[in-house]
Enzyme design. Structure first.
Site, mmCIF file in Angstrom:
data_model
loop_
_atom_site.group_PDB
_atom_site.id
_atom_site.type_symbol
_atom_site.label_atom_id
_atom_site.label_comp_id
_atom_site.label_asym_id
_atom_site.label_seq_id
_atom_site.Cartn_x
_atom_site.Cartn_y
_atom_site.Cartn_z
ATOM 1 N N SER A 159 0.859 -1.186 0.000
ATOM 2 C CA SER A 159 0.000 0.000 0.000
ATOM 3 C C SER A 159 0.894 1.234 0.000
ATOM 4 O O SER A 159 1.750 1.359 -0.867
ATOM 5 C CB SER A 159 -0.946 -0.033 1.202
ATOM 6 O OG SER A 159 -1.879 1.024 1.137
ATOM 7 N N THR A 160 0.741 2.116 0.979
ATOM 8 C CA THR A 160 1.507 3.356 1.000
ATOM 9 C C THR A 160 3.009 3.072 0.959
ATOM 10 O O THR A 160 3.524 2.319 1.766
ATOM 11 C CB THR A 160 1.174 4.166 2.261
ATOM 12 O OG1 THR A 160 -0.238 4.371 2.323
ATOM 13 C CG2 THR A 160 1.877 5.513 2.238
ATOM 14 N N HIS A 185 -2.527 -1.118 -3.309
ATOM 15 C CA HIS A 185 -3.630 -0.172 -3.146
ATOM 16 C C HIS A 185 -3.329 1.083 -3.958
ATOM 17 O O HIS A 185 -2.353 1.788 -3.682
ATOM 18 C CB HIS A 185 -3.803 0.204 -1.675
ATOM 19 C CG HIS A 185 -4.175 -0.960 -0.817
ATOM 20 N ND1 HIS A 185 -3.952 -0.965 0.549
ATOM 21 C CD2 HIS A 185 -4.752 -2.155 -1.101
ATOM 22 C CE1 HIS A 185 -4.385 -2.117 1.053
ATOM 23 N NE2 HIS A 185 -4.874 -2.848 0.077
ATOM 24 N N MET A 277 -0.361 1.293 5.162
ATOM 25 C CA MET A 277 -1.204 1.599 6.314
ATOM 26 C C MET A 277 -2.235 0.508 6.534
ATOM 27 O O MET A 277 -2.667 -0.150 5.600
ATOM 28 C CB MET A 277 -1.935 2.925 6.095
ATOM 29 C CG MET A 277 -1.087 4.161 6.221
ATOM 30 S SD MET A 277 -2.106 5.663 6.238
ATOM 31 C CE MET A 277 -2.698 5.711 4.559
ATOM 32 N N ASP A 280 -4.584 -4.719 5.977
ATOM 33 C CA ASP A 280 -4.938 -5.575 4.851
ATOM 34 C C ASP A 280 -3.771 -6.491 4.487
ATOM 35 O O ASP A 280 -2.643 -6.041 4.312
ATOM 36 C CB ASP A 280 -5.312 -4.718 3.635
ATOM 37 C CG ASP A 280 -5.867 -5.548 2.493
ATOM 38 O OD1 ASP A 280 -6.450 -6.616 2.763
ATOM 39 O OD2 ASP A 280 -5.723 -5.118 1.328
#
Length: 336
Positions: A159-160, A185, A277, A280
Site C-alpha cells: 500500500s503506501t 492499493h 497503512m 490488509d
C-alpha cells in the site's frame, strides 16, 4: 498536530483540499501556494510537516519541484493528482521519486463531504520518517537464479510506499521468475501506468491483470485498482479471477482476498507483505503460512509505513522479516 502546506494552481482545488483535511482535528493547513516559486518561499517561512502537491502547475511543474524538495529539503509530500492517463503516469513517476502517497483530485464539494481518506494519508505522512527514493539498481539476475524448478506462485501485497518498494523488489527478480500476483492499493486509472513502469524497469514481463489469464513463469500480474477483487483459482491450471464485491479489510482489491486464494491453491507459494497503512493482508498472510507457504514481511526500518507488515508480524504470519534490499533474493530462494 500535523502542519500542512497545500500547493495547487487552482484556488478552488486548494479550498477542496482544505475541506478534506479539516475532517481531522490533528491536521491544520498553515498555508497555500499556487506555484512552485510561491511554495518554495512558504516552505522556508512556515516549515510545514507535510506538503500536498499538484503535478500540473505553471512554471516549474510538480515533478521538477518534487525533485528539488527531495534533494534539498526532504519532507513528506502527498500528490493530489487528476485521474487522467497523463496525470496517472506522472503520479507514478512522482511516487517513485519519493512522494509519500497519491490521492485523486476531488471533482466537487459533494465528492469530499464524507471522504476522510486524504486526511488519513496526510496524518500518516506527518508521522513517517522521510526517505529519499533510491534509484532502481540493475538486478543481480545470475545471483538470483532459481535452484531447480517450481510450480509455485508468488503473491505480494503493498500500500503506501509500495511504488518505490515494488520497483526495487520486482526489479530484483530474474526474467524467468515464478508467476507473481500483486495487489497494490492504488486508484483505478493509476495501475495501468504503474504496470507499464514496472515492465520497463524490471526483468520479468509485468502487466495489469485480466480475468481468465493463465499464470505463466516470467510474468507479473498487477491487480487493477477500483471495483474488483483479484484471486488465483484452479489447482491444475492457476488463473486470475477478477470479481466485484464488497470491500475486504477496507479495500477493493484486497490483499487478504488474494492471499487467501493462494492459500487454497494447494501449490507451493511465497507470500510477501510490504509497506502500507492498516492491516490488509495480515490475516491472509497468516492463512498462507498455516497452509504451508513461505512468508516474508518488510521490516520497520525500510517501510514507509510499518502498518500492514507490523500487524502480520504480530499475528505470527511472518516467517522472515527483512529489509527491502534483501526481499527479492529471499523470495527466489524460498521459491526454489
Amino acid at each position: 498536530m500535523t502542519r500542512v502546506l497545500v500547493v495547487d494552481d487552482s484556488a478552488t482545488m486548494r479550498g477542496l483540499v482544505r475541506m478534506m483535511l479539516a475532517k481531522d482535528p490533528e491536521i491544520t493547513v498553515i498555508g497555500e501556494a499556487g506555484d512552485a516559486q510561491e511554495a518554495r518561499a512558504k516552505i522556508k517561512a512556515l516549515n510545514p510537516d507535510v506538503v500536498t502537491l499538484d503535478i500540473e502547475m505553471p512554471g516549474m511543474n510538480g515533478l521538477d519541484f518534487l525533485d528539488k524538495i527531495m534533494a534539498l529539503r526532504p519532507m513528506p509530500v502527498v500528490i493530489v493528482s487528476t485521474l487522467t492517463e497523463k496525470g496517472a503516469s506522472a503520479t507514478i513517476r512522482a511516487l517513485a521519486a519519493g512522494a509519500f502517497d497519491c490521492f485523486p483530485k476531488p471533482a466537487s464539494i459533494a465528492a469530499v463531504r464524507d471522504d476522510a481518506t486524504l486526511a488519513r494519508i496526510v496524518r500518516a505522512a506527518g508521522r513517517s520518517p522521510v526517505r529519499r527514493a533510491p534509484a532502481v539498481a540493475a538486478p543481480a539476475v545470475a545471483a538470483l537464479a532459481r535452484r531447480g524448478t517450481s510450480d509455485g506462485v508468488i503473491a505480494i501485497g503493498a500500500s503506501t510506499g509500495g511504488v518505490e518498494t515494488l520497483l526495487r523488489v520486482i526489479g530484483g527478480f530474474p526474467a524467468d521468475c515464478p508467476p507473481t500476483v500483486i495487489v497494490q492499493h492504488m486508484p483505478a486509472l493509476f495501475t495501468a501506468s504503474f504496470a507499464d513502469r514496472l515492465n520497463r524497469f524490471c526483468p520479468p514481463h509485468v502487466e495489469e491483470a485480466r480475468s481468465g489469464t493463465i499464470l505463466k513463469p516470467g510474468h507479473v500480474y498487477l491487480a487493477p485498482g477500483g471495483e474488483q477483487h483479484m484471486e488465483v483459482v484452479g489447482a491444475t491450471m492457476p488463473r486470475i479471477r477478477l470479481y466485484e464485491g464488497p470491500t475486504v479489510s477496507g479495500h477493493r482489491p484486497s490483499v487478504d482476498v488474494l492471499f487467501r486464494s493462494v492459500a487454497r491453491l494447494g501449490r507451493p507459494a511465497v507470500g510477501v507483505l510490504l509497506t502500507g497503512m492498516g492491516a490488509d493482508g495480515a490475516a491472509g498472510l497468516l492463512e498462507m503460512r498455516q497452509a504451508g507457504a513461505r512468508t516474508i514481511g518488510q521490516d520497520e526500518a525500510t517501510s514507509v509505513v510499518y502498518g500492514m507488515p507490523a500487524v502480520a508480524h504480530s499475528l505470527g504470519a511472518v516467517e522472515r522479516q527483512l529489509p527491502v534490499q534483501r526481499i527479492a533474493a529471499s523470495v527466489m530462494e524460498m521459491a526454489a
